[in-house]
Design an enzyme around this catalytic site. Structure first.
Site, short mmCIF file in Angstrom:
data_model
loop_
_atom_site.label_atom_id
_atom_site.label_comp_id
_atom_site.label_asym_id
_atom_site.label_seq_id
_atom_site.Cartn_x
_atom_site.Cartn_y
_atom_site.Cartn_z
CG HIS A 53 -2.17 -0.85 1.00
ND1 HIS A 53 -3.45 -0.34 0.92
CD2 HIS A 53 -2.30 -2.18 0.85
CE1 HIS A 53 -4.31 -1.33 0.74
NE2 HIS A 53 -3.63 -2.46 0.70
CG ASP B 116 -4.60 2.99 1.36
OD1 ASP B 116 -5.76 2.51 1.30
OD2 ASP B 116 -3.60 2.35 1.03
CB ALA C 252 13.13 -10.53 -7.78
CD GLN D 240 6.72 -8.79 -8.89
OE1 GLN D 240 7.04 -9.39 -7.89
NE2 GLN D 240 5.46 -8.53 -9.19
CG HIS E 123 0.03 -12.99 -3.57
ND1 HIS E 123 0.87 -12.37 -4.48
CD2 HIS E 123 -0.38 -12.00 -2.73
CE1 HIS E 123 0.96 -11.09 -4.19
NE2 HIS E 123 0.21 -10.83 -3.14
CD1 TRP F 68 -4.29 -3.15 -8.57
CD2 TRP F 68 -5.08 -4.88 -9.74
NE1 TRP F 68 -4.70 -2.68 -9.80
CE2 TRP F 68 -5.19 -3.74 -10.54
CE3 TRP F 68 -5.50 -6.11 -10.26
CZ2 TRP F 68 -5.71 -3.76 -11.83
CZ3 TRP F 68 -6.02 -6.14 -11.55
CH2 TRP F 68 -6.13 -4.98 -12.32
C1 U2F Z 1 -1.33 -6.57 -1.01
O1 U2F Z 1 -0.50 -7.28 -1.88
P1 U2F Z 1 1.07 -7.44 -1.86
O2 U2F Z 1 1.67 -6.15 -1.53
O3 U2F Z 1 1.54 -8.55 -1.03
O4 U2F Z 1 1.35 -7.89 -3.39
P2 U2F Z 1 1.22 -7.08 -4.73
O5 U2F Z 1 0.02 -6.23 -4.80
O6 U2F Z 1 1.37 -8.09 -5.78
O7 U2F Z 1 2.47 -6.12 -4.72
C2 U2F Z 1 3.76 -6.60 -4.53
C3 U2F Z 1 4.71 -5.50 -4.99
O8 U2F Z 1 6.02 -5.82 -4.52
C4 U2F Z 1 6.93 -5.87 -5.60
C5 U2F Z 1 6.08 -6.11 -6.85
C6 U2F Z 1 4.77 -5.41 -6.51
O9 U2F Z 1 4.82 -4.04 -6.89
O10 U2F Z 1 6.71 -5.58 -7.99
N1 U2F Z 1 7.91 -6.97 -5.39
C7 U2F Z 1 9.19 -6.79 -5.81
O11 U2F Z 1 9.56 -5.75 -6.37
N2 U2F Z 1 10.10 -7.81 -5.59
C8 U2F Z 1 9.76 -8.97 -4.98
O12 U2F Z 1 10.65 -9.82 -4.84
C9 U2F Z 1 8.41 -9.16 -4.57
C10 U2F Z 1 7.52 -8.14 -4.79
C11 U2F Z 1 -2.50 -7.47 -0.76
F1 U2F Z 1 -2.02 -8.62 -0.20
C12 U2F Z 1 -3.21 -7.76 -2.07
O13 U2F Z 1 -4.31 -8.57 -1.79
C13 U2F Z 1 -3.62 -6.47 -2.75
O14 U2F Z 1 -4.10 -6.74 -4.03
C14 U2F Z 1 -2.44 -5.52 -2.86
C15 U2F Z 1 -2.83 -4.17 -3.40
O15 U2F Z 1 -3.77 -3.59 -2.57
O16 U2F Z 1 -1.79 -5.34 -1.60
#
Ligand code: U2F
Length: 448
Positions: free
Chosen positions: A18, A114, A327, A329, A344, A347
């Site tokens: 977030h 947010d 990584a 990403q 997983h 978004w």
């Molecule tokens: C929550 O999700 P997360 O933050 O767990 O996962 P993502 O929305 O997929 O975002 C992960 C971000 O971390 C980056 C990747 C994404 O921008 O590029 N990243 C990275 O650079 N290197 C890595 O090794 C691993 C990740 C929540 F759990 C979800 O349900 C929601 O959809 C999301 C958005 O609100 O937030």
């Protein structure tokens, strides 16, 4: 920065991706409005992680209380820090805002929060300033929160054995979404602390001056059109991966040179986002499937989880595998060698995968993950959900083979290339996201 023309208080929800998603938006706005000061309020831990030495002329981080007792030690309950933080709001943000105003010497003329921080509505009203809410997930998840009350009453009336598979066809654009795809807190798990906050959010967002999304209109036209009838302004300004380069952490582990050595679209990139780690049995099953498939892989996996991988897996696959704790990403997905994302269904990851046309295998776990993966599989047809619902050796192997196949795999790859093209168009000049961003700039520009 010499003269400050106006002052925006930015309030982050300091968990998962977030805050970094919000900071990405703010960086873009700050670059286009150099005389506007953006005070970025989040917890010390989150600010430390996302600013990590980066300095900006017109973005200043301010730490607010996380609400946790002194000496708190995380013991595994993920709800605890969220609950403590939510209890500390809005007082912690008010204190942070006073500090920011004193330092800038300019009163705050707009709140950008947010969307989870729905107290922004009353706070902005009391201050007589606009409230802009940033929604970090997909439009369909926003729709679910806007329609929570009708969903609860309609679902409550359904009395059939196959209730979970019934669809939300009574909401525009949601006819493929099943009741079982709904995030916790909509029709079940109502006791979760965040459930109440998100219900309130759904009721307050219609009062926001604008709701900004990291998405683009063409990906979900029907849903966006419906949201526009319920919210004052819906501004999809993404995908952020294509609009503004974020300062990615350096490629400390050498992922990119490693990817250079592989054939086009041959590597599976595995990542479960910022905080989630699959249970040990699923990590082991995923490793077994990867090994049996023979596919090269790049796996973003925290160090402490590696002990759950099958004995000898790392050594046996060392010539075609790489495991890193983090990584870069965006660059990884943009690399031509990457052909599959195992995710997983967060978004940001999905939208980044669309931005670089990498089809997905989805193992949804919580929150909006089920909705997102349903859209991936059944609406956009750019990936698949695992047939067993969880990572098993046979199910994952089957999904990998399907994505690499000439028939279905080719179809998914073609579909995601089309979506990617529409995303590129949306952010291009005269595209929908570019125009929406201009509207957002005008709103920001009129705050003083
Ligand atoms: C929550 O999700 P997360 O933050 O767990 O996962 P993502 O929305 O997929 O975002 C992960 C971000 O971390 C980056 C990747 C994404 O921008 O590029 N990243 C990275 O650079 N290197 C890595 O090794 C691993 C990740 C929540 F759990 C979800 O349900 C929601 O959809 C999301 C958005 O609100 O937030």
């Amino acid at each position: 920065m010499t003269t400050i023309s106006s002052h925006i208080a930015v309030m982050a929800f300091p968990f998962n991706s977030h805050p970094s998603a919000l900071l990405n938006l703010v960086r873009r706005l700050a670059a286009s409005a150099p005389t506007v000061m953006f005070s970025f309020l989040s917890t010390a831990k989150s600010n430390h992680a996302i600013f990590s030495g980066q300095q900006y002329d017109n973005i200043r981080p301010y730490d607010v209380s996380d609400g946790l007792p002194e000496g708190y030690a995380f013991a595994g309950n993920v709800h605890e820090p969220v609950e403590a933080f939510m209890k500390a709001t809005p007082g912690n943000f008010k204190a942070g805002m006073q500090e920011a105003e004193a330092e800038a010497g300019v009163k705050v003329g707009c709140l950008l929060t947010d969307a989870f921080l729905a107290f922004g509505c009353e706070m902005a009203e009391a201050m007589g300033v606009p409230w802009i809410a940033f929604w970090t997930s997909c439009p369909c998840a926003l729709s679910v929160h806007i329609h929570t009350d009708p969903i609860r009453s309609t679902v409550g009336d359904i009395d059939t054995a196959d209730k979970a598979e019934q669809t939300l066809k009574f909401i525009p654009g949601m006819s493929k979404i099943q009741i079982c795809d709904l995030p916790e807190g909509i029709v079940d798990h109502l006791e979760m602390p965040i459930a109440h906050a998100l219900h309130i959010m759904g009721l307050k967002l219609p009062e926001a001056t604008a709701v900004v999304l990291n998405s683009y209109e063409e990906i979900d036209l029907t849903i966006i059109t419906d949201l526009k009838t319920k919210l004052k302004k819906v501004l999809s300004v993404g995908p952020s991966a294509l609009t503004f380069s974020s300062p990615s952490k350096a490629d400390e582990s050498g992922c990119l040179p490693w990817l250079d050595k592989h054939k086009a679209a041959s590597v599976a990139y595995i990542s479960f986002g910022t905080t989630l780690v699959p249970p040990p049995s699923e990590l082991a099953a995923l490793a077994e499937a990867i090994e049996a498939s023979g596919i090269p892989y790049l796996w973003s996996l925290p160090d402490y989880s590696r002990r759950h991988l099958p004995q000898g897996f790392v050594e046996r696959t060392s010539t075609r595998g790489m495991i890193v704790s983090w990584a870069p990403q965006l660059q990884v997905l943009a690399h031509t060698s990457v052909g599959i994302l195992i995710t997983h269904s967060g978004w940001n990851s999905i939208l980044e995968s669309i931005s670089y046309a990498v089809p997905m295998i989805c193992r949804p776990y919580f929150a909006d993950n089920m909705l997102n993966s349903r859209m991936v599989q059944d609406v956009w047809e750019i990936g698949v959900r695992l047939e067993d619902g969880i990572l098993t050796k046979s199910g994952t192997l089957k999904a990998i083979q399907l994505l690499l196949s000439d028939h279905k795999g080719k179809e998914l790859r073609e579909n995601i290339r089309l979506l990617q093209a529409s995303a590129v168009k949306a952010v291009g000049s005269d595209g929908s996201s570019a125009k929406n961003f201009e509207t957002l700039e005008e709103i920001i520009g009129s705050c003083s």
